[in-house]
Design a protein around this motif. Structure first.
Motif, mmCIF file in Angstrom:
data_model
loop_
_atom_site.group_PDB
_atom_site.id
_atom_site.type_symbol
_atom_site.label_atom_id
_atom_site.label_comp_id
_atom_site.label_asym_id
_atom_site.label_seq_id
_atom_site.Cartn_x
_atom_site.Cartn_y
_atom_site.Cartn_z
ATOM 1 N N GLU A 54 -48.950 -40.444 50.516
ATOM 2 C CA GLU A 54 -48.539 -39.217 51.164
ATOM 3 C C GLU A 54 -47.270 -39.503 52.128
ATOM 4 O OE1 GLU A 54 -52.015 -39.371 54.184
ATOM 5 O OE2 GLU A 54 -53.340 -40.336 52.787
ATOM 6 N N GLU A 55 -46.896 -38.345 52.086
ATOM 7 C CA GLU A 55 -45.705 -38.235 53.484
ATOM 8 C C GLU A 55 -45.992 -37.022 54.396
ATOM 9 O OE1 GLU A 55 -41.850 -38.310 51.173
ATOM 10 O OE2 GLU A 55 -40.816 -37.687 53.060
ATOM 11 N N TRP A 56 -45.472 -37.545 55.680
ATOM 12 C CA TRP A 56 -45.774 -36.716 56.852
ATOM 13 C C TRP A 56 -44.289 -36.950 57.718
ATOM 14 C CZ3 TRP A 56 -50.024 -34.240 56.729
ATOM 15 C CH2 TRP A 56 -51.015 -34.469 55.810
ATOM 16 N N PRO A 57 -44.082 -35.913 58.521
ATOM 17 C CA PRO A 57 -42.736 -35.808 59.273
ATOM 18 C C PRO A 57 -42.915 -37.001 60.517
ATOM 19 C CG PRO A 57 -44.135 -33.883 59.779
ATOM 20 C CD PRO A 57 -44.875 -34.372 58.638
ATOM 21 N N ASP A 58 -44.284 -37.247 60.991
ATOM 22 C CA ASP A 58 -44.516 -38.332 61.787
ATOM 23 C C ASP A 58 -45.986 -38.771 61.938
ATOM 24 O OD1 ASP A 58 -45.525 -36.187 63.407
ATOM 25 O OD2 ASP A 58 -43.593 -35.745 64.276
ATOM 26 N N ARG A 59 -46.341 -39.611 63.047
ATOM 27 C CA ARG A 59 -47.626 -40.119 63.052
ATOM 28 C C ARG A 59 -48.550 -38.972 63.499
ATOM 29 N NH1 ARG A 59 -50.638 -44.982 63.558
ATOM 30 N NH2 ARG A 59 -52.748 -44.185 63.609
ATOM 31 N N ALA A 60 -47.866 -37.868 64.499
ATOM 32 C CA ALA A 60 -48.766 -36.797 64.922
ATOM 33 C C ALA A 60 -49.108 -35.974 63.845
ATOM 34 C CB ALA A 60 -47.832 -36.048 65.935
ATOM 35 N N ALA A 61 -48.456 -35.582 62.952
ATOM 36 C CA ALA A 61 -48.953 -35.027 61.889
ATOM 37 C C ALA A 61 -50.006 -35.616 61.043
ATOM 38 C CB ALA A 61 -47.741 -34.508 60.836
ATOM 39 N N LEU A 62 -49.956 -36.938 60.799
ATOM 40 C CA LEU A 62 -51.064 -37.792 60.257
ATOM 41 C C LEU A 62 -52.345 -37.730 60.943
ATOM 42 C CD1 LEU A 62 -52.044 -39.459 57.979
ATOM 43 C CD2 LEU A 62 -51.028 -41.435 59.254
#
Lengths: 96, 96
Positions: A54-62
């Motif tokens: 997975e790839e997310w912009p940051d922890r908040a998005a995850l």
């Protein structure tokens, strides 16, 4: 950028059960506005070993992903067929 | 398409030693004609846990990578600092 590897270990007799759940989870997650990548793979040596990259912009998005309707509904349905606890690795890109 | 996750576990006191070796390995591998992706990450909870996420067209391309000059030279230099055996997962894309 946040990269994630999430690994599930499904009992052999429930692999057919989880396949459509995974398919919906992947489809719906890729529709999330903040999802950069959400790819699912199967271990060539173990058909019950499912690996998300997975790839997310940051922890908040995850975290938002983990609160989504599709995640909250589908993941418990998948998890009842795990043969061992799933694992999660949150990673930073290597920078020499 | 072949996806690979390779995981190294480096002793804390040798992390600084392996960083330039990894940097060269990534740089040279990405120059291989058959390399589709060769990305290196570090576990946010364990600075000695290095994770490669790789993509190759097929097993033959991965095998050729493992015979490359840079692989044969650099990987043993890295491996002498492992605190446990590295792991490898060869994976197929999920298709519901």
């Amino acid at each position: 950028m946040l990269k994630v590897i999430a690994q599930d270990f499904i009992k052999a007799e429930f692999i057919d059960t989880v396949m459509p759940l995974y398919a919906e989870l992947v489809e719906k997650t890729r529709q999330e506005e903040l999802c950069i990548a959400y790819d699912l793979f199967i271990d060539q040596k173990d058909p019950g070993h499912f690996i998300f990259v997975e790839e997310w912009p940051d922890r908040a998005a995850l975290d938002a992903h983990c609160r989504s309707e599709h995640f909250v509904r589908l993941v418990p349905l998948i998890n009842q067929h795990q043969r061992q606890d799933p694992t999660f690795i949150l990673m930073d890109p290597f920078a020499a």
